[in-house]
Write a protein that holds these residues in place. Sequence first.
Motif: not given
Length: 292
Positions: A39-57
């Motif tokens: 859960a900690i790993l998933f939370y860390r990855i989600t909080t760091q990477g979800v902002g970069y999941l754009t159509p341009e990515f």
Amino acid sequence: MKYVNHESVVNRMNKRLITNRIFKTIFFFATLFALVILAILFYRITTQGVGYLTPEFFQNFGSRFPAKAGIKAALVGSIWLMCVVAPVSLILGVGTAIYLEEYAKKNKLNDFIRMNISNLAGVPSVVFGLLGLTIFVRTLSLGNSILAAGFTMSLLILPVIIVGAQEAIRSVPNDVREASYGMGATKWQTIIRVVLPSAIPGILTGAILALSRAVGETAPLVVIGVPVIIQFLPENLLSQFTALPMQIYDWAKRPQAEFQHVAAAGILVLMMFLLIMNSIAIFIRNKFQKRY
């Protein structure tokens, strides 16, 4: 005359109950610890990477600038790679399992082969990378192409698929086979129409685990020389490519903090790719479970 000492029985039962509670508690906390870390790993990855999941990515290729970096080439390359790995490994793995379980004689040679196949499942992935480099890249002159990487990854997961398929075929009751023979079916007809449909759920379970490993492996791709960043999409099986693990590895090792967030976004894409693959395999498995 007493044949059973009730006091001794009660003492032994109490000791067994206490031992059972101790191990139950240990297993519970071990499971809880693993879930908390996940859960900690998933939370860390989600909080760091979800902002970069754009159509341009998803539309951009790799770049040395974090804001322009995309995963298009790696995602398409991984799809091409799985299009080679899945059929090659499943056909060879299931075919080998059928031969060993249904046709091969029970002797020391075949027992030796079975034992070595099981041992190969624990060989480090970098060894298979060296094997792929020697055979497919250099001897067959395939280069660092999709075909060479697909064959290398197929060798990597082949032992897991073979062992899983053997167990699934072995679990089919002999009564089912004998009933098929009694109806006049040949051995091959029995295997195709009776044994394999009954064993498909177990075979797919092993295949899911094996293909999931192949998607996330990086070491064999590094050894055979798969490039990290390319600015084009593959055109055929002999084209150069990059894959999701290679792209994530490159981003994660860069010193810029922004690339760590881009790597987290790539990990999220890889997880979604795995979930889609597993969902398809689980759907097929459940369909055959209901049928047979």
